[in-house]
Scaffold this motif. Structure first.
Motif, PDB file in Angstrom:
ATOM      1  N   LEU A  15       0.675  -1.106   0.269  1.00 46.78           N
ATOM      2  CA  LEU A  15      -0.078   0.082   0.543  1.00 46.78           C
ATOM      3  C   LEU A  15       0.565   1.367   0.361  1.00 46.78           C
ATOM      4  CD1 LEU A  15      -2.773   1.202   0.288  1.00 46.78           C
ATOM      5  CD2 LEU A  15      -2.458   1.148   2.456  1.00 46.78           C
ATOM      6  N   ASN A  16       0.657   2.433  -0.976  1.00 43.29           N
ATOM      7  CA  ASN A  16       1.753   3.218  -1.563  1.00 43.29           C
ATOM      8  C   ASN A  16       1.364   4.315  -0.599  1.00 43.29           C
ATOM      9  OD1 ASN A  16       3.409   5.402  -2.148  1.00 43.29           O
ATOM     10  ND2 ASN A  16       1.988   5.842  -3.951  1.00 43.29           N
ATOM     11  N   ILE A  17       1.166   4.496   1.311  1.00 44.87           N
ATOM     12  CA  ILE A  17       0.263   5.521   1.931  1.00 44.87           C
ATOM     13  C   ILE A  17       0.843   6.729   1.843  1.00 44.87           C
ATOM     14  CG2 ILE A  17      -0.002   6.391   4.395  1.00 44.87           C
ATOM     15  CD1 ILE A  17       0.172   3.001   4.885  1.00 44.87           C
ATOM     16  N   ALA A  18       1.973   7.276   1.242  1.00 49.39           N
ATOM     17  CA  ALA A  18       2.933   8.113   1.477  1.00 49.39           C
ATOM     18  C   ALA A  18       2.840   8.953  -0.314  1.00 49.39           C
ATOM     19  CB  ALA A  18       4.039   7.945   1.190  1.00 49.39           C
ATOM     20  N   GLY A  19       1.482   7.770  -1.180  1.00 50.97           N
ATOM     21  CA  GLY A  19       1.732   8.867  -2.198  1.00 50.97           C
ATOM     22  C   GLY A  19       0.032   8.928  -1.916  1.00 50.97           C
ATOM     23  N   LEU A  20      -0.727   8.425  -1.159  1.00 52.48           N
ATOM     24  CA  LEU A  20      -2.593   8.408  -1.474  1.00 52.48           C
ATOM     25  C   LEU A  20      -2.525   9.290  -0.133  1.00 52.48           C
ATOM     26  CD1 LEU A  20      -3.165   4.971  -0.341  1.00 52.48           C
ATOM     27  CD2 LEU A  20      -3.890   6.663  -2.856  1.00 52.48           C
ATOM     28  N   GLU A  21      -1.214   9.864   0.539  1.00 49.50           N
ATOM     29  CA  GLU A  21      -1.515  11.355   1.780  1.00 49.50           C
ATOM     30  C   GLU A  21      -1.604  12.135   1.021  1.00 49.50           C
ATOM     31  OE1 GLU A  21       1.296  10.088   4.627  1.00 49.50           O
ATOM     32  OE2 GLU A  21      -1.073   8.974   6.177  1.00 49.50           O
ATOM     33  N   ARG A  22      -0.564  12.194  -0.141  1.00 51.46           N
ATOM     34  CA  ARG A  22      -0.323  13.609  -1.155  1.00 51.46           C
ATOM     35  C   ARG A  22      -1.682  13.821  -1.985  1.00 51.46           C
ATOM     36  NH1 ARG A  22       4.357  10.766  -2.358  1.00 51.46           N
ATOM     37  NH2 ARG A  22       3.772  10.505  -4.503  1.00 51.46           N
ATOM     38  N   LEU A  23      -2.634  13.532  -1.845  1.00 52.58           N
ATOM     39  CA  LEU A  23      -3.631  13.517  -2.417  1.00 52.58           C
ATOM     40  C   LEU A  23      -5.040  13.960  -1.247  1.00 52.58           C
ATOM     41  CD1 LEU A  23      -4.626  10.120  -4.209  1.00 52.58           C
ATOM     42  CD2 LEU A  23      -3.466  12.292  -4.858  1.00 52.58           C
ATOM     43  N   ASP A  24      -5.954  15.232  -1.955  1.00 49.84           N
ATOM     44  CA  ASP A  24      -6.415  15.417  -0.650  1.00 49.84           C
ATOM     45  C   ASP A  24      -7.563  14.561  -0.313  1.00 49.84           C
ATOM     46  OD1 ASP A  24      -8.976  16.953   0.057  1.00 49.84           O
ATOM     47  OD2 ASP A  24      -9.899  17.741  -2.439  1.00 49.84           O
ATOM     48  N   PRO A  25      -7.463  14.544   0.928  1.00 51.92           N
ATOM     49  CA  PRO A  25      -8.072  13.099   1.536  1.00 51.92           C
ATOM     50  C   PRO A  25      -9.494  12.999   1.935  1.00 51.92           C
ATOM     51  CG  PRO A  25      -7.496  14.883   3.319  1.00 51.92           C
ATOM     52  CD  PRO A  25      -6.996  15.491   1.840  1.00 51.92           C
ATOM     53  N   GLN A  26     -10.153  14.526   1.057  1.00 53.92           N
ATOM     54  CA  GLN A  26     -11.970  14.019   1.378  1.00 53.92           C
ATOM     55  C   GLN A  26     -12.490  14.240  -0.370  1.00 53.92           C
ATOM     56  OE1 GLN A  26     -12.827  14.658   4.258  1.00 53.92           O
ATOM     57  NE2 GLN A  26     -11.160  13.813   4.509  1.00 53.92           N
ATOM     58  N   ALA A  27     -11.437  14.182  -1.046  1.00 49.45           N
ATOM     59  CA  ALA A  27     -11.750  14.117  -2.708  1.00 49.45           C
ATOM     60  C   ALA A  27     -11.885  13.006  -2.652  1.00 49.45           C
ATOM     61  CB  ALA A  27     -11.213  14.109  -3.523  1.00 49.45           C
ATOM     62  N   PRO A  28     -13.590  12.218  -3.460  1.00 46.32           N
ATOM     63  CA  PRO A  28     -14.048  11.083  -4.743  1.00 46.32           C
ATOM     64  C   PRO A  28     -12.943  10.692  -5.182  1.00 46.32           C
ATOM     65  CG  PRO A  28     -14.582  12.449  -5.283  1.00 46.32           C
ATOM     66  CD  PRO A  28     -13.843  13.793  -4.165  1.00 46.32           C
ATOM     67  N   VAL A  29     -13.034   9.135  -4.709  1.00 47.95           N
ATOM     68  CA  VAL A  29     -11.259   8.464  -5.852  1.00 47.95           C
ATOM     69  C   VAL A  29     -12.047   7.071  -6.312  1.00 47.95           C
ATOM     70  CG1 VAL A  29     -10.641   7.237  -3.977  1.00 47.95           C
ATOM     71  CG2 VAL A  29      -9.424   7.432  -5.908  1.00 47.95           C
ATOM     72  N   VAL A  30     -11.614   6.888  -7.330  1.00 46.56           N
ATOM     73  CA  VAL A  30     -12.565   5.742  -8.108  1.00 46.56           C
ATOM     74  C   VAL A  30     -10.817   5.112  -8.482  1.00 46.56           C
ATOM     75  CG1 VAL A  30     -13.126   4.153 -10.270  1.00 46.56           C
ATOM     76  CG2 VAL A  30     -14.110   6.109  -9.345  1.00 46.56           C
ATOM     77  N   MET A  31     -11.138   4.014  -7.970  1.00 45.91           N
ATOM     78  CA  MET A  31      -9.964   3.061  -7.636  1.00 45.91           C
ATOM     79  C   MET A  31      -9.723   1.649  -9.104  1.00 45.91           C
ATOM     80  SD  MET A  31      -7.589   3.928  -5.457  1.00 45.91           S
ATOM     81  CE  MET A  31      -7.916   5.011  -4.236  1.00 45.91           C
ATOM     82  N   LEU A  32      -8.978   2.163  -9.879  1.00 45.74           N
ATOM     83  CA  LEU A  32      -8.900   1.336 -10.728  1.00 45.74           C
ATOM     84  C   LEU A  32      -8.197  -0.384 -10.407  1.00 45.74           C
ATOM     85  CD1 LEU A  32      -9.184   0.139 -13.626  1.00 45.74           C
ATOM     86  CD2 LEU A  32      -6.717   1.534 -14.074  1.00 45.74           C
ATOM     87  N   ASN A  33      -8.346  -1.216 -10.966  1.00 44.18           N
ATOM     88  CA  ASN A  33      -8.052  -2.927  -9.608  1.00 44.18           C
ATOM     89  C   ASN A  33      -7.698  -3.555 -11.251  1.00 44.18           C
ATOM     90  OD1 ASN A  33      -8.700  -2.740  -6.885  1.00 44.18           O
ATOM     91  ND2 ASN A  33      -9.917  -1.258  -7.533  1.00 44.18           N
ATOM     92  N   LEU A  34      -6.692  -4.120 -11.352  1.00 48.77           N
ATOM     93  CA  LEU A  34      -5.669  -4.675 -12.327  1.00 48.77           C
ATOM     94  C   LEU A  34      -5.324  -6.096 -11.601  1.00 48.77           C
ATOM     95  CD1 LEU A  34      -3.769  -1.846 -14.499  1.00 48.77           C
ATOM     96  CD2 LEU A  34      -6.218  -2.552 -14.786  1.00 48.77           C
ATOM     97  N   MET A  35      -6.000  -6.984 -12.458  1.00 48.33           N
ATOM     98  CA  MET A  35      -5.519  -8.253 -11.054  1.00 48.33           C
ATOM     99  C   MET A  35      -4.752  -9.249 -11.661  1.00 48.33           C
ATOM    100  SD  MET A  35      -8.605  -7.805  -8.286  1.00 48.33           S
ATOM    101  CE  MET A  35     -10.132  -6.765 -10.013  1.00 48.33           C
TER     102      MET A  35
END
Length: 142
Positions: A15-35
């Motif tokens: 989990l890239n916590i540092a990268g995610l913490e650079r995003l607006d924490p209250q902004a909606p997000v759609v996660m594209l999952n590739l498996m």
């Protein structure tokens, strides 16, 4: 929907916590999952797909509890444009979270680590999640 069983094991937590913490924490997000799935689940309980189904059964209620929703899933069929090497995914999912914080809350929860992530690790030879922000949508999420 099966990967080469000789592939290196998927690290338990990337989990890239540092990268995610650079995003607006209250902004909606759609996660594209590739498996990409293991041919056999690493715990020996069925296929990688079977393990992923167990993962989904646990995570979908966790997603909904945080105001999120599964938007779309489907089997990856073929690379239509771009490099083919390393792009042989088995499955794709789009998951909406009302905030980046909601996603992080789920992914870092004890319940996720204990009840969900073991199934993901057992089933997925590779799992890439890309955080996206909406530029255009035919479907309004807000």
């Amino acid at each position: 929907m099966q990967a080469n069983p000789e592939e290196a094991p998927l690290p338990v937590n990337m989990l890239n916590i540092a990268g995610l913490e650079r995003l607006d924490p209250q902004a909606p997000v759609v996660m594209l999952n590739l498996m990409r799935f293991h041919a056999r689940s690493r715990d020996g309980d069925g296929s990688g797909w079977d393990a992923y189904l167990r993962y989904s059964a646990v995570t979908v209620p966790m997603i909904k509890a945080r105001g999120g929703t599964l938007l779309w899933t489907g089997e990856a069929k073929a690379v239509a444009l771009g490099p083919h090497a390393g792009s042989d995914w088995d499955f794709v999912a789009l998951v909406h979270y009302p905030t980046v914080t909601a996603f992080l809350d789920m992914m870092t929860s004890e319940a996720y680590e204990r009840e969900a992530d073991p199934h993901r690790v057992n089933g997925c030879a590779e799992h890439l999640i890309i955080a996206t922000s909406e530029a255009y949508s035919k479907f309004s999420l807000g």
